[in-house]
Structure formats: structure tokens, C-alpha cells
Design an enzyme around this catalytic site. Structure first.
Site, mmCIF file in Angstrom:
data_model
loop_
_atom_site.group_PDB
_atom_site.id
_atom_site.type_symbol
_atom_site.label_atom_id
_atom_site.label_comp_id
_atom_site.label_asym_id
_atom_site.label_seq_id
_atom_site.Cartn_x
_atom_site.Cartn_y
_atom_site.Cartn_z
ATOM 1 N N SER A 32 2.893 -9.157 10.348
ATOM 2 C CA SER A 32 4.080 -9.574 9.600
ATOM 3 C C SER A 32 4.931 -8.375 9.196
ATOM 4 C CB SER A 32 3.668 -10.360 8.355
ATOM 5 O OG SER A 32 2.738 -9.619 7.593
ATOM 6 N N ASN A 119 -4.567 -11.049 -1.066
ATOM 7 C CA ASN A 119 -4.049 -12.358 -1.489
ATOM 8 C C ASN A 119 -3.267 -12.272 -2.799
ATOM 9 O OD1 ASN A 119 -5.425 -13.165 0.739
ATOM 10 N ND2 ASN A 119 -7.065 -14.242 -0.340
ATOM 11 N N THR A 166 39.117 -40.474 -2.476
ATOM 12 C CA THR A 166 37.801 -41.090 -2.304
ATOM 13 C C THR A 166 37.833 -41.634 -0.887
ATOM 14 O OG1 THR A 166 38.523 -43.261 -3.078
ATOM 15 C CG2 THR A 166 37.614 -41.792 -4.753
ATOM 16 N N HIS A 167 36.716 -41.552 -0.208
ATOM 17 C CA HIS A 167 36.629 -41.950 1.210
ATOM 18 C C HIS A 167 37.628 -41.169 2.070
ATOM 19 C CE1 HIS A 167 34.436 -45.505 -0.359
ATOM 20 N NE2 HIS A 167 35.397 -45.485 -1.292
ATOM 21 N N SER A 288 42.541 -16.815 18.067
ATOM 22 C CA SER A 288 41.894 -17.334 19.261
ATOM 23 C C SER A 288 42.199 -16.398 20.420
ATOM 24 C CB SER A 288 42.443 -18.731 19.561
ATOM 25 O OG SER A 288 42.313 -19.026 20.931
ATOM 26 N N LYS A 294 46.806 -19.875 17.046
ATOM 27 C CA LYS A 294 45.673 -20.281 16.220
ATOM 28 C C LYS A 294 45.314 -19.273 15.136
ATOM 29 C CE LYS A 294 43.022 -23.344 16.822
ATOM 30 N NZ LYS A 294 42.157 -23.814 17.880
ATOM 31 N N GLU A 301 34.069 -22.284 8.186
ATOM 32 C CA GLU A 301 33.235 -22.998 9.162
ATOM 33 C C GLU A 301 31.812 -22.453 9.190
ATOM 34 O OE1 GLU A 301 35.657 -24.413 12.870
ATOM 35 O OE2 GLU A 301 36.517 -22.533 12.154
ATOM 36 N N GLN A 333 1.778 -16.784 5.177
ATOM 37 C CA GLN A 333 2.565 -15.629 5.636
ATOM 38 C C GLN A 333 3.953 -16.081 6.117
ATOM 39 O OE1 GLN A 333 0.685 -12.156 7.626
ATOM 40 N NE2 GLN A 333 1.725 -12.898 9.448
ATOM 41 N N LYS A 336 7.912 -15.993 3.920
ATOM 42 C CA LYS A 336 8.870 -14.919 3.553
ATOM 43 C C LYS A 336 10.220 -14.967 4.233
ATOM 44 C CE LYS A 336 4.890 -12.160 2.650
ATOM 45 N NZ LYS A 336 4.050 -13.248 3.228
#
Ligand code: ARG
Length: 469
Positions: A32, A119, A166-167, A288, A294, A301, A333, A336
Site C-alpha cells: 500500500s 493495526n 419547481t420542476h 472548443s 463556444k 461540468e 487497507q 485510504k
């Protein structure tokens, strides 16, 4: 990092009973150190506290304590300076540090591990790291809250109006400041969750040893205090076997990531040509390679997308932990990398938003016009009727009819003729026109927590006081 494939050399550290060297692939699979070397500061701090306590308890002599501490400090200095060879055949951060210590000071290094196991060593290192990470993210969350609060205050001056949805259908006009304050409220709770998690994990497992405690006369309170923990953990099995502190950190991270993802989604929508509510700063957008017109909201994003890995880190560790019998299992292990990743991911997203939001331009004329569309003040007309004694359900139906009439003829509510209004309900007099403006609609929402400017001003004041605490 090097992979010496010397195999059995380091088995000598703890494995006298093995006749055969560890298989190379097993070594690779088991190791590790590639990621847990990040814990070297915590590991050496833990060892220094342990060895000082062994000295105070008369388990090691003052001379041994001196030699080991000096050796550990020299290892620490070399790692910090980048003069350290991390070895895969030494498996993890703990074995790398201990073996390097032995290389420097000889066999007395072996006394460091008296009354300790990897441990409890890994448990204490990882708790130290996670606690610091939680407090650091709490601070960064607070910084973003401060930035959003300042934006709320700035836009209150001109009472900038935004459509409330809303929606994702225009619902009722709100103040842009009210929208900012919604995120301020979310971020305040996010910070609280991180701080609560840090407070709950503030216990030192060091001295739990392998799982059952130890016959050595340790002073666990001393090491806990030296490492800045409130107290030692009360049960040795729990101390080495539990990872709910990491789960709690990861779940606070997941909720924070969900909030930042919602913010991202809104900013992405608002920055489109179709909405046109905001212009994102050039410094935080990209072009872009093919379409010259663009300007892409990549920061938002990616922030939305990165919620995926932050959620995944929580699910990943929950799944690792759920099948493990007490106490330590090597599965743990796997705890992490997700914590490191959620911490790193959110650190950068929080910083980027703190930089980007003050440079984002809101187009108040566009947001106000959008807020007026979609019959957003229809509820206000219904409330007007209800104030005149009409039962709200009936008022709702009357106004529904008016919205139908207006939309069939491609008009707004305020474009209806007096006769049409009167025809719908005799109470709909000229006064109703007042209720039809977005400004009046916003101003009227005086309920506690509502979007009226006075209420938002109070909310900003309260939020400022909360930030000063
Ligand atoms: N690298 C190990 C981990 O992260 C350290 C603990 C190893 N303990 C053991 N009994 N094998 O969990």
C-alpha cells in the site's frame, strides 16, 4: 518508488517463520506504500508519541527513547526533503519508516514497536489524517460560504430578480440574493457535518495494540493527548477494527458534493445561450477546438461529474467494511484512497467556486424578464382573491382559467383587458395589476424565510453573525 524484489529481506522485520520469500505478484498486490506514504507525517508523529510514552512508563530507557526519536526525526526530515526511497518490498508507510529507522540506528529501532501493532498504528495515523482533512474541508466550505454570502449582499442592493423554479418550470419570482442564501444555508450544514465528524473521530486508538490491548503498562491518555486527541478509544477491538470515522467523513463529503453538483447544474443551465442569465469568467471557462463561438462551463461540468467519484468513495468503503468480522482485516487497507480522493476532489472544487463566483456576471434584465414569463405571478392573483374572501381553492381555479385565456391568445396576465378580468371574477379590479408585477410578488413574500427584501436582508445579517462565531 523502487521495487527491489529482494523478497525476504524485510520479512526479517517481523516474519521469522517463513521459509519461502513472498511471491513478487503477491508483494505488489499487498503493498500500500504507493498511496499510504501520504501518511508519513502522521505515522512519525504517532511513533514519536508512542516512544515518548514508553520512556515515561519505564518500558524503554531514556537513551533508547533519545536514539529512536532522533532517528525518526531524521527520517522525517529526509522524507520532507524528498530524499527518501520508498520501497515496495517494505509494503507500507509503517514498514518503510521503521526499516529506514533500523537502517540508521540499528537493532534498537526494533524497540519502537513494543506494545504496538500495525493495526493500532494504521488506525491512529488514518484518524489523524482524516480528522485534519475534515477540519480543512470545513474551513474551505466556510470560505465558499463567505463568498456566496458576499454575492447575496451585493445583489440585494439592486434587488436583482431571478425566476424561481419547481420542476424546472418558472414558478415564482425570487431575489437572486435569496437563491445565493439557499446555498449559504446548505454550506453551513455541510461545514457542520464535517466538524461533527471530526469531533466524533477525536479519539486515539493507539495502544489498542493488535486487537486485545497489551500487558505493557501503557499510558494511553498520554499518547492521546500528545497527538491532539480528546481521549483514547474505549474498546481495543473497536479502536483497531472500526472505520466509521472514515465513512462519516466520506458521507459528509458526498452530501457536500451533491450540493456543489446542484449548484453546478444551475450555473451550466444559466450560462447557456437559451437562458442567458450569466456570463462565466474567461479565466474559468474553456474554448472548443473546432467551434470558435463556444465557451464551455468545464469547471461546473467537472464539479458535477466529480460528484460521481465522491459518492463512489462512500459506497466503496461501506461495501469494504460491511463484510469484515472484528477486528482488523486486510480489506481495511482499502479505506485510504477514497478518503484521499474525496478530500482532494472537494478541496479543488471548493476553491474553484470561491474564485469563480465573484467573477460571474449576472444579467439582471434577462433574469427579471425570465421571472415575469410563464405566468409566475398567478399565485399572487389567487392570493389577491383569497384576501378578498374567496376560498383559496376557488381562487386557484379562477386564475387557472385566466392563465388559459392568456396563453391561448399569446398574452401575459397583465395584458388582459379589465373586462376579461372582471368576467373571470368580480373582485378582479384594477388593483390586481399591482399584484401582477414581479417586484410586488417578491416584496409580498414576507413570511419568515421568504424572499421579500427585508427577510433576505435579515437572513444575510444572521448568516454574517453565524460566520463570525
Ligand atoms: N497497510 C496496512 C493497512 O493499511 C497496515 C496494517 C497492517 N496490519 C496487518 N495486520 N497486516 O491496513
Amino acid at each position: 518508488m523502487t521495487n527491489n524484489h529482494t523478497k525476504s529481506t524485510d520479512k526479517k522485520l517481523w516474519g521469522g517463520r517463513f521459509a519461502e520469500a513472498t511471491d513478487g505478484l503477491v508483494e505488489l498486490f499487498n503493498a500500500s506504500v504507493g498511496f499510504d506514504q501520504r501518511l508519513y507525517e502522521q505515522d512519525i508523529r504517532g511513533s514519536l508519541a508512542h516512544v515518548a510514552m514508553l520512556g515515561k512508563q519505564g518500558i524503554l530507557t531514556a537513551e533508547e527513547v533519545g536514539q529512536i526519536s532522533e532517528g525518526l526525526n531524521s527520517v522525517l526530515a529526509d522524507i520532507r526533503a524528498g530524499n527518501f526511497e520508498w520501497r515496495l518490498d517494505r509494503e507500507d508507510v509503517h514498514m518503510n519508516v521503521e526499516a529506514a529507522l533500523r537502517d540508521r540506528i540499528g537493532p534498537v529501532a526494533g524497540k519502537l514497536h513494543t506494545a504496538r501493532s500495525r493495526n493500532d498504528q494504521v488506525a491512529v495515523d488514518f484518524r489523524l489524517f482524516t480528522k485534519e482533512a475534515a477540519l480543512d474541508l470545513a474551513g474551505k466550505t466556510r470560505e465558499l460560504r463567505r463568498v456566496m454570502l458576499a454575492e447575496a449582499e451585493k445583489h440585494l442592493q439592486d434587488e436583482v430578480i431571478l425566476p424561481g423554479y419547481t420542476h424546472l418550470q418558472v414558478a415564482q419570482p425570487i431575489l437572486l440574493s435569496h437563491w445565493f442564501m439557499a446555498y449559504v444555508a446548505m454550506l453551513e450544514r455541510d461545514e457542520g457535518r464535517l466538524r461533527d465528524a471530526a469531533a466524533r473521530m477525536d479519539e486515539s486508538p493507539l495502544g489498542s495494540s493488535a486487537l486485545a490491548g497489551t500487558p505493557w503498562p501503557l499510558d494511553r491518555h498520554m499518547t492521546a493527548e500528545a497527538l491532539g486527541f480528546a481521549r483514547p478509544t474505549a474498546n481495543s477491538l473497536d479502536g483497531v477494527g472500526s472505520r466509521d470515522f472514515a465513512l462519516e467523513f466520506l458521507s459528509a463529503c458526498a452530501i457536500l458534493a451533491a450540493h456543489l453538483s446542484r449548484l453546478s447544474e444551475e450555473l451550466i443551465l444559466y450560462s447557456t445561450f437559451e437562458f442567458g442569465f450569466i456570463t462565466l469568467p474567461d479565466s474559468h471557462t474553456t474554448g472548443s477546438s473546432i467551434m470558435p463561438q463556444k465557451k464551455n462551463p468545464d469547471v461546473s461540468e467537472l464539479s458535477r461529474g466529480k460528484a460521481g467519484r465522491v459518492f463512489g468513495n462512500l459506497m466503496g468503503l461501506l461495501t469494504v467494511v460491511k463484510g469484515t468480522p472484528l477486528a482488523y482485516n486486510k480489506d481495511l487497507q482499502e479505506d485510504k484512497e477514497g478518503v484521499f480522493d474525496s478530500y482532494d476532489t472537494l478541496s479543488i472544487v471548493l476553491r474553484l467556486y470561491a474564485e469563480m463566483l465573484p467573477k460571474t456576471v449576472w444579467h439582471a434584465d434577462v433574469t427579471k424578464a425570465a421571472a415575469a414569463r410563464g405566468y409566475s405571478t398567478a399565485t399572487d392573483v389567487a392570493d389577491f382573491l383569497a384576501r378578498g374572501g374567496v376560498p383559496f381553492r376557488e381562487a386557484h381555479e379562477v386564475v387557472g382559467g385566466l392563465v388559459g385565456l392568456a396563453s391561448r391568445s399569446g398574452r401575459q396576465l397583465w395584458e388582459l383587458a379589465d373586462a376579461e378580468l372582471q368576467g373571470a371574477h368580480p373582485l378582479l379590479n384594477a388593483q390586481v395589476a399591482q399584484a401582477l408585477t414581479v417586484e410586488e410578488s417578491v416584496r409580498s413574500r414576507q413570511s419568515y424565510g421568504g424572499t421579500a427584501p427585508e427577510r433576505v436582508k435579515e437572513a444575510i445579517q444572521n448568516a454574517k453573525e453565524a460566520l463570525e462565531e
